[in-house]
Design a protein around this motif. Structure first.
Motif, PDB file in Angstrom:
ATOM      1  N   ALA A  12       0.962  -0.918   0.441  1.00 23.81           N
ATOM      2  CA  ALA A  12      -0.182  -0.044   0.138  1.00 23.81           C
ATOM      3  C   ALA A  12       1.194   1.513   0.071  1.00 23.81           C
ATOM      4  O   ALA A  12       0.379   2.231   0.723  1.00 23.81           O
ATOM      5  N   ARG A  13       2.047   1.206  -0.645  1.00 26.17           N
ATOM      6  CA  ARG A  13       2.717   2.416  -0.478  1.00 26.17           C
ATOM      7  C   ARG A  13       3.460   2.454  -2.006  1.00 26.17           C
ATOM      8  O   ARG A  13       3.217   1.343  -2.631  1.00 26.17           O
ATOM      9  N   ALA A  14       3.673   3.343  -2.672  1.00 28.76           N
ATOM     10  CA  ALA A  14       4.672   4.042  -3.602  1.00 28.76           C
ATOM     11  C   ALA A  14       5.501   4.339  -3.205  1.00 28.76           C
ATOM     12  O   ALA A  14       5.629   5.650  -2.957  1.00 28.76           O
ATOM     13  N   VAL A  37      23.036   7.309  -7.407  1.00 27.89           N
ATOM     14  CA  VAL A  37      23.199   7.128  -8.414  1.00 27.89           C
ATOM     15  C   VAL A  37      21.471   7.948  -8.804  1.00 27.89           C
ATOM     16  O   VAL A  37      20.763   8.748  -9.256  1.00 27.89           O
ATOM     17  N   ASP A  38      20.935   6.218  -7.709  1.00 24.88           N
ATOM     18  CA  ASP A  38      19.241   6.714  -8.136  1.00 24.88           C
ATOM     19  C   ASP A  38      18.980   7.659  -6.430  1.00 24.88           C
ATOM     20  O   ASP A  38      19.829   6.746  -5.360  1.00 24.88           O
ATOM     21  N   ARG A  39      18.145   8.024  -6.358  1.00 24.55           N
ATOM     22  CA  ARG A  39      17.629   8.878  -5.228  1.00 24.55           C
ATOM     23  C   ARG A  39      16.000   7.983  -5.609  1.00 24.55           C
ATOM     24  O   ARG A  39      15.137   8.322  -5.913  1.00 24.55           O
ATOM     25  N   LEU A  40      15.828   6.928  -3.736  1.00 21.12           N
ATOM     26  CA  LEU A  40      14.482   7.851  -3.504  1.00 21.12           C
ATOM     27  C   LEU A  40      13.804   8.304  -2.514  1.00 21.12           C
ATOM     28  O   LEU A  40      14.060   8.415  -1.599  1.00 21.12           O
ATOM     29  N   LEU A  41      12.280   8.475  -3.519  1.00 16.09           N
ATOM     30  CA  LEU A  41      12.099   9.663  -2.004  1.00 16.09           C
ATOM     31  C   LEU A  41      10.854   9.236  -1.885  1.00 16.09           C
ATOM     32  O   LEU A  41      10.542   7.866  -1.597  1.00 16.09           O
ATOM     33  N   PRO A  42      10.363  10.280  -0.370  1.00 19.54           N
ATOM     34  CA  PRO A  42       9.999   9.587   0.640  1.00 19.54           C
ATOM     35  C   PRO A  42       8.439   8.878   0.155  1.00 19.54           C
ATOM     36  O   PRO A  42       8.236   9.089  -1.067  1.00 19.54           O
ATOM     37  N   LEU A  43       8.297   7.810   0.284  1.00 19.67           N
ATOM     38  CA  LEU A  43       7.074   6.950  -0.227  1.00 19.67           C
ATOM     39  C   LEU A  43       5.357   7.179   0.174  1.00 19.67           C
ATOM     40  O   LEU A  43       5.381   8.426   1.124  1.00 19.67           O
ATOM     41  N   LEU A  44       4.521   7.101  -0.710  1.00 19.55           N
ATOM     42  CA  LEU A  44       2.910   7.803  -0.472  1.00 19.55           C
ATOM     43  C   LEU A  44       2.838   7.009   0.196  1.00 19.55           C
ATOM     44  O   LEU A  44       2.852   5.807  -0.344  1.00 19.55           O
ATOM     45  N   ASP A  45       1.772   7.755   0.491  1.00 17.28           N
ATOM     46  CA  ASP A  45       0.558   5.912   1.315  1.00 17.28           C
ATOM     47  C   ASP A  45      -0.676   6.188  -0.028  1.00 17.28           C
ATOM     48  O   ASP A  45      -1.186   6.931  -0.547  1.00 17.28           O
TER      49      ASP A  45
END
Length: 171
Positions: free
Chosen positions: A35-37, A61-69
């Motif tokens: 239930a997150r992306a 190189v890759d950055r994961l932005l804060p997860l969305l509910d």
């Protein structure tokens, strides 16, 4: 140089190499909960949207932005003063149920989607109730809810948000 110094140096180099490998592995493996992306940027540009599960990133190189509910969210807004058609001021409490359907759009199309939904709800509510007199506003809650939901869902669609329900708690 004797053999003990050589062994000590090779041991230190080996330890440093192991620490670097552990850091690279920790930065490259991510687990996205149900239930997150997650939105991944590669060198500052959108790369892809991550779904729940295990994923690999290119470290540094890759950055994961804060997860969305991605679950449905219920947001209650404070009472809003609204002027009816017959120039009476009524205070209206609203509750909006919405869900993020497109993580990329919710990240890049709007800065703060909860605040935007609140502002849009307030202005739409004033437009809808402003065209009704007090008696109509009190007796046609369902009609007001439908109008609000339609306008909100249309406007928030491009932000990757779907409004599923709008309720007037109290007039």
């Amino acid at each position: 140089m004797n053999s003990t110094n050589g062994n000590l140096i090779s041991t230190i180099v080996l330890l440093i190499l192991m620490v670097v490998i552990v850091i690279v592995l920790v930065r490259s493996v991510r687990i996205i909960p149900q239930a997150r992306a997650g939105v991944v940027e590669r060198l500052g540009k959108y790369q892809r949207t991550l779904n729940p599960g295990l994923t690999l990133l290119i470290p540094f190189v890759d950055r994961l932005l804060p997860l969305l509910d991605l679950r449905e969210q219920v947001v209650s807004f404070p009472p809003q003063p609204v002027i009816t058609e017959d120039n009476l001021v009524v205070s209206i409490d609203t509750v909006v149920n919405f869900q993020v359907t497109d993580a990329k759009a919710a990240t890049y199309e709007i800065a703060n989607y909860i605040q935007a939904v609140e502002q849009l709800t307030t202005t739409t509510l004033r437009n809808v109730v402003g065209g009704l007199n007090l008696e109509q506003a009190l007796t046609s809650r369902d009609q007001i809810n439908k109008q609000l939901r339609g306008v909100l869902d249309e406007a928030t669609g491009r932000w990757g948000i779907q409004v599923s329900r709008v309720e007037l708690k109290a007039i």
